[in-house]
Design an enzyme around this catalytic site. Structure first.
Site, PDB file in Angstrom:
ATOM      1  N   TYR A  24       0.805  -1.236   0.000  1.00  0.00           N
ATOM      2  CA  TYR A  24       0.000   0.000   0.000  1.00  0.00           C
ATOM      3  C   TYR A  24       0.829   1.272   0.000  1.00  0.00           C
ATOM      4  O   TYR A  24       2.040   1.218   0.079  1.00  0.00           O
ATOM      5  CB  TYR A  24      -1.100  -0.038   1.060  1.00  0.00           C
ATOM      6  CG  TYR A  24      -0.782  -0.133   2.532  1.00  0.00           C
ATOM      7  CD1 TYR A  24       0.476   0.087   3.068  1.00  0.00           C
ATOM      8  CD2 TYR A  24      -1.825  -0.433   3.409  1.00  0.00           C
ATOM      9  CE1 TYR A  24       0.694   0.002   4.437  1.00  0.00           C
ATOM     10  CE2 TYR A  24      -1.607  -0.516   4.780  1.00  0.00           C
ATOM     11  CZ  TYR A  24      -0.346  -0.292   5.278  1.00  0.00           C
ATOM     12  OH  TYR A  24      -0.136  -0.367   6.615  1.00  0.00           O
ATOM     13  N   GLU A  25       0.166   2.374  -0.221  1.00  0.00           N
ATOM     14  CA  GLU A  25       0.838   3.681  -0.443  1.00  0.00           C
ATOM     15  C   GLU A  25       1.801   3.641  -1.622  1.00  0.00           C
ATOM     16  O   GLU A  25       2.834   4.296  -1.623  1.00  0.00           O
ATOM     17  CB  GLU A  25       1.600   4.132   0.823  1.00  0.00           C
ATOM     18  CG  GLU A  25       0.776   4.264   2.067  1.00  0.00           C
ATOM     19  CD  GLU A  25      -0.437   5.143   1.877  1.00  0.00           C
ATOM     20  OE1 GLU A  25      -0.457   5.990   0.976  1.00  0.00           O
ATOM     21  OE2 GLU A  25      -1.406   4.965   2.656  1.00  0.00           O
ATOM     22  N   GLY A  26       1.409   2.909  -2.666  1.00  0.00           N
ATOM     23  CA  GLY A  26       2.292   2.741  -3.820  1.00  0.00           C
ATOM     24  C   GLY A  26       3.123   1.493  -3.637  1.00  0.00           C
ATOM     25  O   GLY A  26       3.943   1.437  -2.722  1.00  0.00           O
ATOM     26  N   GLN A  83       7.422   2.573  -6.084  1.00  0.00           N
ATOM     27  CA  GLN A  83       8.440   3.370  -5.386  1.00  0.00           C
ATOM     28  C   GLN A  83       9.749   3.364  -6.171  1.00  0.00           C
ATOM     29  O   GLN A  83      10.430   4.386  -6.277  1.00  0.00           O
ATOM     30  CB  GLN A  83       8.710   2.808  -3.982  1.00  0.00           C
ATOM     31  CG  GLN A  83       7.494   2.712  -3.078  1.00  0.00           C
ATOM     32  CD  GLN A  83       6.851   4.055  -2.811  1.00  0.00           C
ATOM     33  OE1 GLN A  83       7.517   5.070  -2.716  1.00  0.00           O
ATOM     34  NE2 GLN A  83       5.528   4.080  -2.726  1.00  0.00           N
TER      35      GLN A  83
END
Lengths: 596, 596
Positions: free
Chosen positions: B442-444, B449
């Protein structure tokens, strides 16, 4: 809710084109009549059973788990498990590779092994029920008395009864020498067994009418440690001489473990409360007898992770072709769609190819090892049997540890392909990761496997077994050294083989001064050997693919690309591993335990 | 059932001895009064809260999970979660690093960050409730209108209300440009929001009296893709101007996701059925506004894995000292006991030290990045702010991906220390592995990243940001190049720095010809940079430890041993990664999708 199709084409490639099992089996009298067509037919049927019967029960079995009725000591397995087992028995699958003298079909282990890949891919938790029976069969077959074999083997072969291995106790896992379960001789020649066991897979269930527990315990006068352990046959119901079931033996499931995965399998704490048992093999030689079962089980654990790798790959692949998200960095590939399928992205392909390469490498390698076991057991020439035995001894810890580490890596990569959906149970991917995790632990942790390999299989004979296997690799390198098209595979293989020789000598020298050097190097060393073996098999497979790639069957194009990926992206792990293995014991041992 | 003690000594070492935060904060006017004693006191109290209140709820929260009442659309969080949140609010923790103008205590992010390590170590699932609020606070603080800030910020700062980020939709995850939720302007200046969101962490619960959802949606005339996305504030209850709660806004939890881990957090499918929302920031600039929140969230995710690494390490260490199994290969170490504690075995130490080194390296690195964010936000000199901003841009994807990959490795190794017991839920170790898994997604995802790092942060400015950070490493190398005692650290660090320069140039050249080269190299490239950064911080920490090791505090002996372990056993991964990164796109891209 996912899919599984048996990888029959690749199995055929491995068995027929790579290993030529038909020719090999002709050398083994009991299997001389088995031809490729029979093998393919068995695998096709096995694949159908796996896909149609077992796979639909995998996710539901994980969600439902097993339930103990503490009043009756009975365990309820997930819905459908019992019925699937009945179908498995009715179709005769338990007897596939069993001895015809006891009702078996007498097929070689190399075929049974391929069957187990498929069963595990479809449902590892379910497959552990018959899988452990097969281990109990092998142990009794090797070490039972004629009477024990007569009474028990036909039932285990038919699948009417199942079996377990009862080794671990709360304070005694890797260190079996510490186990305390007692066996007291009785006047009638039986033993009275008392103690507690934990982590007993398939320890209690209602799928079979009886469960044959093989229990490690100590005789009253047993020497301490591993030299005082004996093996006992402790059936759930005491069979009458005619095979019908008599009274319930007091070996009960006291609790079920709550686990990270394999929820569909009943992992039992067993209370053994003065149960009646029979000695198997010699007193105090229980570990020897159990080793037959443990070696087979280690190969079996490798097949569990191979199955999970394959099924995780198949599902991630389908998702990657279907899921539309972002455009390719090198320009739209599906301009008619709102985004490109994610298989266009290089890193998604890296994840998929990692799983594909570990599946195909593991399939070739494990089939080779299974065939060596068939040779070890059935070849008429003692020298060939000894050679095969050495290979099996050397390669079994690699099958167990390398394949299960790879299964963990591969299932996690396959899950990652799904992004957030991979973390959601409904998609089924996270179960593969959870199930794969146990394979690195049980049947001897992967650390134990690495110590077995480096300490017992390589260094004790000064590398003789390893050199023998290395000679096989060397002759392949020499045969193909002048072939330009093979140089992309032969050069790194030869390079690694040379480095392994040096590394082994270096560790051997250091270990003579400090035995902790073995423990410090063992885990990376095992993975280096794993890669050497995979590089060898990928090079052999690439050679076949190069020869046949023009024949119109695109299978060979795919195989060649997978081999190239393996050499480009997975084999480089050896550069890390060799540095780790060489870094020695000091960085691990210098810190006092209190300063951690 | 496990333990957690805040690693205060190591935090103090990082903040005071390594980073000298007190001196650094003196440069930042809003934080100029904060001294080391205040920081230590805050962390000590935070550590107590984590150990005493949150840790006991972690395992039970995992077992119990969240439950949706579909009739009332309410979510019941695990027993004790609500009460713990009340205590957290009563103690003023939500306001720790918030703006004093809105009731915050104005402490720097570098302190809040350390608090979050401890909260996450004790209970990641619980910590996500306040953690997401903090992100919503930061986003509103940066982009809200004065009226929005006046109405919402004091409630978020006090913890009376909590917040969420509503980005993902079923067909739109990484590819936010595909999202479909609609926002129709209303005559009163509000917007009517309609759509469906998934994977909304802390999306519904009763822990706070209101939930402030930040929702990405499209205006009617919005251009397609990411340039047509706006951000809206959509509260669960519509607040009256005085802050009291008015009517229920139709943004409902339709279902809870069944997940691999973080069971204590309510991961919601949200149905938004004509809810009232307010625009945050400019129309169609929603992603810009959201990025504030996402950067903070990425640091936060790194802290989740750092916390899990630390707690998994602490428990595995306690087990390794306690569990007796086998004798040391170099002779019995506890001859009075039936076997040696397993910490005598080299490979058990390897597993422990892997977790220890990843915890300590990640702690130093993430504290450094948090301090850069404080400088970026608060330093009076624009050039310093810009420099800090560049560093944060470069290092944030490394915090997120490298620390979460390491968390996965470390928790799995810590679990393996337990052998079979690691797989059993009761011991708590398998939960850390399951919880750690989401942090890579999650969060990319970590692939995203890596593309952000290589594609956007390194190659777009021709490596200028990287060179600036590299210059800092270079000057450390030069300062210590003649120090014999430092050569074991300086030599490999300098070697890696040189290789990174070459590798970056090489990928840059290849990428000009084929953009897929970026995607092929990005994941191993990010891990190479991660190791460069960790090697740099471990070398700096080793320097301090070498200077102080004779002063009687054995902490420095331990630190030095950990640094040596890092260089011996973890840094060698770069040998693999560089080869992988250099192997190029061809081995990934050559195979047609149909031939997978």
């Amino acid at each position: 809710m996912g899919q599984y199709t048996a990888p029959l084409r690749d199995m055929q490639f491995v068995l027929h084109e790579l290993l030529h099992v038909e020719d090999e089996l002709k050398q083994l009298p009991p299997h001389a009549d088995i031809d490729a067509a029979i093998i393919d037919q068995v695998l096709e049927e096995g694949g159908k059973f796996a896909s149609d019967i077992l796979f639909p029960l995998n996710h539901t079995g994980d969600r439902e788990g097993c339930h103990l009725d503490a009043q009756t000591h009975t365990v309820k397995t997930p819905k459908g498990f019992h019925e699937a087992y009945k179908q498995y028995v009715d179709a005769g699958w338990p007897s596939l590779s069993a001895d015809p003298e006891y009702g078996g079909q007498g097929l070689p282990l190399v075929v049974n092994n391929a069957l187990y890949e498929m069963l595990n891919a479809a449902n590892q938790a379910w497959t552990m029920y018959p899988g452990l029976s097969h281990g109990a069969y092998e142990c009794l077959h090797a070490h039972g008395t004629p009477e024990q074999k007569e009474l028990y083997l036909p039932k285990l072969v038919s699948g009417e009864w199942t079996g377990t291995m009862c080794l671990t106790e709360p304070h005694s896992g890797t260190d079996l020498g510490m186990l305390r379960t007692k066996a007291e001789p009785q006047p009638d020649g039986t033993y009275r067994i008392t103690g507690g066991k934990i982590f007993i897979s398939a320890g209690e269930h209602e799928m079979s009418s009886n469960i044959v527990h093989l229990v490690l315990a100590r005789l009253p006068d047993a020497p301490p440690g591993t030299k005082g352990i004996s093996l006992f046959l402790v059936p759930k119901y005491l069979p009458r001489p005619d095979g019908t079931l008599g009274e319930r033996n007091p070996i009960f499931c006291g609790a079920l473990e709550e686990k990270m995965g394999i929820h569909g399998n009943s992992t039992c704490q067993m209370n053994i409360d003065g149960a009646t048992g029979w000695l198997i093999g010699e007193p105090n030689k229980g570990l020897n007898a159990m080793f037959v079962m443990m070696n087979a089980a280690r190969l079996g654990v490798g097949m569990q992770s191979l199955g999970l790798t394959e099924v995780a790959y198949q599902n991630a692949l389908a998702y990657a072709k279907d899921r539309l998200q972002m455009r390719s960095l090198s320009g739209p590939k599906a301009p008619d769609k709102p985004a490109d399928p994610i298989i266009v992205h290089p890193d998604v392909r890296r994840m998929l190819l990692t799983a594909k390469a570990y599946a195909e490498g593991g399939r070739a390698f494990s089939a080779y090892v299974a065939l060596q076991i068939d040779k070890e057991l059935k070849h008429p020439d003692e020298a060939v049997r000894k050679d095969a035995e050495d290979q099996v001894a050397l390669l079994t810890p690699i099958v167990k540890a390398f394949m299960t580490d790879n299964g963990w890596i591969a299932t996690s990569e396959a899950m990652q392909v799904y992004g957030g959906h991979g973390f959601i149970a409904e998609w089924g991917m996270e179960q593969y990761v959870r199930d794969a995790r146990i394979n690195m632990i049980y049947e001897g942790t992967n650390t134990v496997q690495s110590l077995d390999l480096l300490g017992r299989k390589v260094l004790t004979d000064n590398g003789a077994r390893l050199r023998k296997f290395g000679a096989q690799i060397q002759s392949f390198i020499e045969e193909n050294g002048l072939d330009e098209t093979m140089s992309e595979f032969i050069t790194p293989l030869a390079d690694l083989a040379e480095k392994v020789t040096k590394l082994t000598m270096e560790i051997g020298m250091k270990a003579m001064k400090n035995p902790d050097e073995v423990g410090a190097a063992a885990v990376p060393y095992l993975r280096v050997l794993g890669h050497l073996v995979y590089a060898y098999f990928f090079a052999r497979m690439a050679k076949i693919a190069l020869e046949k790639q023009g024949n119109g069957d695109k299978f060979y194009i795919s195989k060649l690309a997978t081999a190239r990926f393996y050499f480009a992206r997975l084999l480089p792990e050896t550069a890390m591993l060799i540095r780790q293995a060489r870094s020695g014991a000091a960085p691990l041992m210098e810190l006092e335990a209190e300063l951690f």
